[in-house]
Write a protein that holds these residues in place. Structure first.
Motif, short mmCIF file in Angstrom:
data_model
loop_
_atom_site.label_atom_id
_atom_site.label_comp_id
_atom_site.label_asym_id
_atom_site.label_seq_id
_atom_site.Cartn_x
_atom_site.Cartn_y
_atom_site.Cartn_z
N LEU A 178 62.01 -35.04 129.40
CA LEU A 178 62.39 -35.08 130.81
C LEU A 178 61.37 -34.27 131.61
N LYS A 179 60.75 -34.90 132.57
CA LYS A 179 59.69 -34.24 133.34
C LYS A 179 60.22 -33.74 134.68
N ASN A 180 59.70 -32.58 135.08
CA ASN A 180 60.05 -31.96 136.37
C ASN A 180 61.57 -31.91 136.56
N LEU A 181 62.23 -31.33 135.57
CA LEU A 181 63.69 -31.26 135.57
C LEU A 181 64.17 -30.00 136.28
N GLN A 182 65.09 -30.18 137.22
CA GLN A 182 65.72 -29.02 137.86
C GLN A 182 66.74 -28.40 136.90
N CYS A 183 66.55 -27.13 136.59
CA CYS A 183 67.44 -26.43 135.66
C CYS A 183 68.08 -25.23 136.34
N PRO A 184 69.38 -25.03 136.13
CA PRO A 184 70.02 -23.85 136.72
C PRO A 184 69.50 -22.57 136.08
N LEU A 185 69.43 -21.54 136.86
CA LEU A 185 69.09 -20.21 136.34
C LEU A 185 70.36 -19.59 135.74
N LEU A 186 70.24 -19.04 134.53
CA LEU A 186 71.41 -18.49 133.82
C LEU A 186 71.13 -17.07 133.35
N GLN A 187 72.18 -16.27 133.32
CA GLN A 187 72.14 -14.95 132.70
C GLN A 187 73.30 -14.89 131.71
N SER A 188 73.01 -14.53 130.47
CA SER A 188 74.02 -14.60 129.41
C SER A 188 75.23 -13.72 129.70
N ASN A 189 75.03 -12.63 130.42
CA ASN A 189 76.15 -11.70 130.69
C ASN A 189 76.86 -11.98 132.00
N GLU A 190 76.50 -13.07 132.66
CA GLU A 190 77.13 -13.42 133.94
C GLU A 190 77.82 -14.78 133.80
N LEU A 191 79.02 -14.78 133.21
CA LEU A 191 79.73 -16.03 132.97
C LEU A 191 80.13 -16.72 134.27
N HIS A 192 80.43 -15.94 135.28
CA HIS A 192 80.87 -16.49 136.56
C HIS A 192 79.71 -16.67 137.54
N GLY A 193 78.50 -16.39 137.07
CA GLY A 193 77.35 -16.50 137.93
C GLY A 193 77.25 -15.33 138.90
N LYS A 194 76.13 -15.27 139.59
CA LYS A 194 75.90 -14.20 140.55
C LYS A 194 75.13 -14.80 141.72
N PRO A 195 75.65 -14.63 142.95
CA PRO A 195 75.00 -15.24 144.11
C PRO A 195 73.50 -14.97 144.15
N GLU A 196 72.73 -16.06 144.30
CA GLU A 196 71.28 -16.02 144.43
C GLU A 196 70.56 -15.54 143.17
N GLU A 197 71.31 -15.30 142.07
CA GLU A 197 70.68 -14.83 140.83
C GLU A 197 70.92 -15.75 139.64
N SER A 198 72.15 -16.27 139.50
CA SER A 198 72.44 -17.10 138.33
C SER A 198 73.63 -18.02 138.60
N CYS A 199 73.71 -19.09 137.82
CA CYS A 199 74.81 -20.05 137.93
C CYS A 199 75.91 -19.72 136.92
N SER A 200 77.09 -20.26 137.14
CA SER A 200 78.24 -20.00 136.28
C SER A 200 78.26 -20.96 135.09
N THR A 201 79.15 -20.67 134.14
CA THR A 201 79.33 -21.56 132.98
C THR A 201 79.81 -22.94 133.42
#
Length: 327
Positions: A178-201
Motif C-alpha cells: 500500500l503506497k502513501n497510506l495515511q496511518c494514525p499516530l499511536l502511543q502504546s500507553n495511551e489507550l484512549h488517545g491524546k488530543p493532537e498526539e495519538s489516536c485511541s484503540t
C-alpha cells in the motif's frame, strides 16, 4: 477458534524479511473430506490416532449455523453438534437449548467429550453415541480437517481417510504493498488517545477495518461509497506491507506467526507498530473457547493485535450480537 483468514499490516515496510516469508509458507495444508459420516469421528481408531495424539480440528464445510445442522471438533477433544429440533429429538442424545434460537426453542447444542475416561470402546456411553450417530439418525457432512502434532506427519490424515473422498488444500496467500497510506499516530500507553498526539484503540480498530477492506480514506465528496477518513493525528507512510492468508488455519500456526512478527522489531525499523488481525469462521458452532456462536447478521468473531516497537501490545476482540463477550 479455528480461523477463516489472517491479515498482518506492517507500515514503513516494502519488502518482507525472509524469516516471515518462511513462516507464512509453513502455515501448512488442511483437508476437505466429502460426505464424511459424523460417527467416524467418534470411532476409537480415529480418537486414538488423532484426538489423543495432538490437536485435531474439524468443521463442517459450507453449512449455515442459523439454518443447517453443523458440527465442530475442538482440540480439547470435544465434538460440538449444533442441530435443529427434529434432529435433536431423533438422535436422543443429551444436549441443551441454543441461546440464540428465540423463545420457541428450535436449535440444540450437543457436546460429546471424546477424551472422557468413560468414553472407552466397551462403555455404554460410547455405544449409545455411536448407535445414535450411525443407526438412529446418521449425520453426514463435508468436513474441513487439520491436525497438529510435532512428532508426526500431517499426511496421516490423508492416509486415514483414503477410502473417503479427501482433498489436500493449501491456504490462499496474497501480498500487497500500500503506497502513501495515511496511518494514525499511536502511543502504546495511551489507550484512549491524546488530543493532537495519538489516536485511541477504537479509532485504530475502525481505521484498520477500512484498510483491510480497501476502503478509500480520502473522504472526497464525489465518493458515494464512503466518506470515512483517517483519524487525527496521522502521518503518511510511503509504503505499508499487507499480507492476507485465507483457509482453515489452526491456532498453533497463528502463534508461530505472532512470534515472528514480534521478532520483526529485533532490528531497528522505521515502523512504530504493526497489526495482526484474525477472523474466525462466521458459521462455526463456537467462537471463543467453547462459547456458543450465532450468526445474527454477520457472524463476526475476530481479534486484533497491535504490536509496538517496544513489544507493548494491544489486544482487541470483537463479536457480533449472537455471541458471549470474549474472555
Amino acid at each position: 477458534m479455528v480461523l477463516a483468514h489472517v491479515s498482518f499490516l506492517i507500515p514503513e515496510c516494502g519488502l518482507l524479511p525472509e524469516v516471515l516469508k518462511s513462516t507464512i509458507a509453513d502455515v501448512g495444508e488442511y483437508y476437505l473430506v466429502r460426505n464424511l459420516p459424523v460417527h467416524e469421528l467418534v470411532a476409537h481408531d480415529f480418537i486414538d490416532a488423532f484426538v489423543k495424539k495432538g490437536s485435531c480440528y474439524a468443521l463442517t464445510y459450507k453449512t449455515k449455523i442459523d439454518q443447517d445442522n453443523t458440527a465442530a471438533l475442538l482440540p480439547n477433544g470435544n465434538l460440538i453438534l449444533s442441530v435443529d429440533k427434529d434432529t435433536y429429538e431423533e438422535l436422543g442424545l443429551q444436549g441443551r437449548p441454543s441461546k440464540y434460537s428465540g423463545k420457541k426453542v428450535m436449535r440444540y447444542i450437543i457436546t460429546i467429550d471424546l477424551t472422557d475416561c468413560g468414553f472407552h470402546p466397551d462403555s455404554k456411553k460410547h455405544n449409545r453415541v455411536l448407535w445414535a450417530l450411525k443407526e438412529k439418525k446418521p449425520l453426514e457432512f463435508d468436513f474441513l480437517l487439520a491436525w497438529y502434532n510435532t512428532d508426526a506427519e500431517g499426511s496421516t490424515l490423508m492416509s486415514y481417510f483414503s477410502k473417503n473422498q479427501i482433498e489436500a488444500l493449501k491456504p490462499k496467500i496474497t501480498f500487497s504493498t500500500l503506497k502513501n497510506l495515511q496511518c494514525p499516530l499511536l502511543q502504546s500507553n495511551e489507550l484512549h488517545g491524546k488530543p493532537e498526539e495519538s489516536c485511541s484503540t477504537e479509532e485504530l480498530f475502525e481505521w484498520l477495518g477500512a484498510v483491510l477492506n480497501q476502503v478509500s480514506l480520502d473522504n472526497k465528496s464525489s465518493n458515494f461509497l464512503s466518506t470515512y477518513c483517517c483519524p487525527q493525528p496521522n502521518t503518511i507512510v510511503e509504503k505499508a506491507f499487507l499480507c492476507t492468508i485465507t483457509g482453515f488455519i489452526i491456532p498453533e500456526k497463528i502463534i508461530q506467526l505472532l512470534e515472528q512478527l514480534c521478532c520483526y522489531f529485533g532490528e531497528p525499523k522505521l515502523a512504530c507498530w504493526l497489526t495482526l488481525t484474525v477472523h474466525g469462521f462466521a458459521d462455526s458452532p463456537v467462537s471463543w473457547r467453547e462459547n456458543e456462536h450465532g450468526f445474527h447478521t454477520g457472524g463476526e468473531n475476530l481479534y486484533n493485535f497491535v504490536i509496538f516497537r517496544n513489544l507493548d501490545y494491544w489486544l482487541q476482540m470483537a463479536v457480533g450480537t449472537n455471541d458471549d463477550c470474549p474472555p
